[in-house]
Design an enzyme around this catalytic site. Structure first.
Site, PDB file in Angstrom:
ATOM      1  N   GLU A  23     -20.069 -31.012  29.709  1.00 15.01           N
ATOM      2  CA  GLU A  23     -20.486 -29.613  29.790  1.00 15.01           C
ATOM      3  C   GLU A  23     -20.783 -29.243  31.237  1.00 15.01           C
ATOM      4  O   GLU A  23     -21.229 -30.092  32.026  1.00 15.01           O
ATOM      5  CB  GLU A  23     -21.725 -29.392  28.930  1.00 15.01           C
ATOM      6  CG  GLU A  23     -21.470 -29.687  27.457  1.00 15.01           C
ATOM      7  CD  GLU A  23     -22.686 -29.457  26.586  1.00 15.01           C
ATOM      8  OE1 GLU A  23     -23.814 -29.550  27.103  1.00 15.01           O
ATOM      9  OE2 GLU A  23     -22.509 -29.192  25.390  1.00 15.01           O
ATOM     10  N   ASP A  36     -24.315 -34.380  20.355  1.00  7.00           N
ATOM     11  CA  ASP A  36     -23.737 -34.333  19.011  1.00  7.00           C
ATOM     12  C   ASP A  36     -23.158 -35.672  18.580  1.00  7.00           C
ATOM     13  O   ASP A  36     -23.189 -36.006  17.389  1.00  7.00           O
ATOM     14  CB  ASP A  36     -22.640 -33.263  18.952  1.00  7.00           C
ATOM     15  CG  ASP A  36     -23.190 -31.857  19.086  1.00  7.00           C
ATOM     16  OD1 ASP A  36     -24.339 -31.629  18.668  1.00  7.00           O
ATOM     17  OD2 ASP A  36     -22.476 -30.997  19.631  1.00  7.00           O
TER      18      ASP A  36
END
Length: 529
Positions: A150, A166
């Site tokens: 990210e 996640d």
């Protein structure tokens, strides 16, 4: 102050989740190139074809879209209901041993996805992109080996992190190179780290359902506990007994939350009544209230622990969630706790976060949404970036083998100068420890500084006195951080003229390092190795 946050969208819509930057003060002047080159390196040791995707939100328009190989941002076309297949926007990635340069335009916040062997299936709704969710029943990406990093790149610089929030799937490190030419890197696993994480989770009672293996025997991923619980692979109430105990502890004592490291006088005080924790400020005014969270709330830092983008409730919620994930709430009454040695001692505990952090070279990972509380996240940032990188590292070896000669070894006991628990928080006193090849013992001599983890060896408060502690601290160019290793084997602070010293000739692991008048004794003699 600036910090990275994950914007968690509603799970039902499965929209692309992206990090954002919270800024205070006036807008920054644009620095760094309009197109930031990001080199993706394939060191996996695997022969699979690699596919890359640069997806995110245009920070100027708020539109979701993708970036092509030339670095041009394009809005997604309209989707439908049911979701319609997105166009293939993959960029051919590098083969094993190769690299590929992609371009990140300024003003973008999103993800770089990478898949091995197969392209990822993306879909569009009228609201935007449906992100892959291999923990959800029927997801078409369930049998594809993929992962992502990210980022946010704006006028204030680049923030880039490896994420395990996640799932844990493809080992990878992230780098950024600034205008000075210095490169920061994090996210590397220790040798055999991927298998160690997988087997470590498998060996925990009740956690085996977190691991997903493809029909050909390839372990594709370990799901984070919240996702594993959603998929039925972990008890949905796994953490409840700890939460109830920790929460209830504050019916009879006060929790103090100091959410801003640079504002030590900003404090909030929590007490529990029934199942509600109420917080007051220093003036006695109630400013926030939280119902006792569930396991799902803690895993996701959501629900009853949702953190609005404000300066009171959100920071308190972030701190609570980090403390509950790390198991320090209820026993450490001033939060956030920043001593990694205190983490994950509760039973039950977040085994996923514990095991991932333990297998990182520098101890840093993004194993839950607010793992950045206390700076334990695998993040690189530069306010004036010139290049960035994602390294897809070995599935069996260490991601970033440490060069020889970077250990500082005591002639007294043949142990290494070590950053305790790989915790690079400013002020952590250095110690001696059995040499183990981790990033906590990887020291480089840069000019007249000695650096590890991007920070400097430092004499606390620039003291000139004997017994002043030797610590890790953000490099700042002061005399407290100027050292030399002389031909006699002494490491001398150039400001105080005193020597790096093992306190009290202690030969055990954990012996503290101080400065002391140079005596020529064995506890002050060092070599590189």
């Amino acid at each position: 102050m600036r910090t990275m946050r994950r914007l968690l969208r509603a799970a039902a819509t499965l929209l692309l989740a992206v990090p954002a930057i919270l800024t205070a003060g006036t807008a920054a002047q644009a620095i760094g190139p309009n197109l930031l080159p990001m080199t993706v390196t394939n060191s996996t040791g695997r022969g699979d074809a690699v596919y890359l995707y640069v997806l995110g939100v245009n920070l100027s328009t708020g539109r979701l879209g993708y970036v092509n190989s030339a670095g041009t941002f394009n809005n997604w076309p309209a989707g439908g209901l049911p979701p319609t297949p997105a166009p293939d926007v993959s960029i051919a990635g590098p083969g094993n041993g190769g690299s590929k340069v992609i371009q990140i335009p300024r003003g973008l916040s999103g993800r770089v996805y990478f898949s091995l062997g197969q392209r990822i299936n993306f879909y569009l709704t009228p609201d935007g992109l449906v992100q892959p969710a291999p923990w959800a029943g029927g997801d078409s990406n369930r049998d594809i080996l993929f992962d992502w990093s990210e980022f946010t790149y704006n006028d204030s610089g680049l923030w880039l992190n490896s994420s395990q929030v996640d799932m844990f799937a493809v080992p990878h490190a992230v780098t950024v190179t600034g205008a000075t030419g210095a490169t920061k890197r994090t996210g590397d696993l220790v040798a055999g780290g991927r298998d160690a994480v997988i087997n470590g989770i498998r060996n925990q009672a009740g956690w085996g359902g977190s691991i997903y293996t493809r029909g050909d025997g390839t372990v594709l991923r370990v799901l984070a506990p919240g996702k594993a619980a959603e998929a039925g692979g972990l008890s949905s109430t796994y953490l409840d007994s700890y939460i109830n105990s920790a929460w209830g502890a504050y019916a009879s004592k006060t929790l103090t939350v100091v959410p801003f490291g640079d504002q030590p006088n900003t404090k909030y005080f929590g007490r529990v009544s029934g199942t509600t924790m109420n917080f007051t400020n220093s003036a006695g005014q109630q400013v926030a209230s939280f119902q006792r969270p569930t396991s799902a709330d803690v895993w996701g830092c959501a629900g009853r622990l949702a953190a609005p983008n404000d300066l009171v409730v959100g920071p308190i919620s972030r701190t609570l969630c980090a403390a509950l994930n790390r198991g320090t709430l209820g026993t450490i009454d001033t939060q956030p706790s920043t001593n990694a040695a205190d983490f994950y001692k509760n039973n039950p505990t977040n085994q996923y976060a514990k095991i991932i952090h333990a297998n990182m070279v520098d101890g840093k990972a993004y194993a839950f949404p607010f793992d950045d509380v206390g700076a334990f996240e695998s993040l690189v940032h530069d306010g004036d970036p010139r290049a960035a990188g994602i390294v897809l590292t070995s599935f069996t070896g260490g991601g970033n083998p440490q060069p020889t000669g970077n250990r500082i070894i005591s002639n007294m006991n043949n142990k290494c100068v070590d950053v305790p628990s790989s915790n690079f928080t400013d002020g952590n006193q250095l110690q001696m420890w059995t040499c183990n090849g981790t990033g906590a013992q990887n020291w480089t001599f840069v000019g007249d500084t000695i650096q590890a983890g991007g920070k400097c060896m430092d004499v606390a408060a620039g003291s000139l006195a004997n017994d002043a502690k030797i610590q890790i601290w953000t490099c700042n160019g002061t005399g407290a951080q100027r050292f030399t290793l002389n031909a006699a084997g002494d490491i001398v602070n150039l400001q105080s003229g005193k020597c790096l010293d093992i306190q009290s000739f202690n030969s055990a692991d954990g012996a503290k390092l101080i400065q002391w008048t140079c005596t020529g004794s064995s506890n002050q003699k060092w070599r590189r190795g």
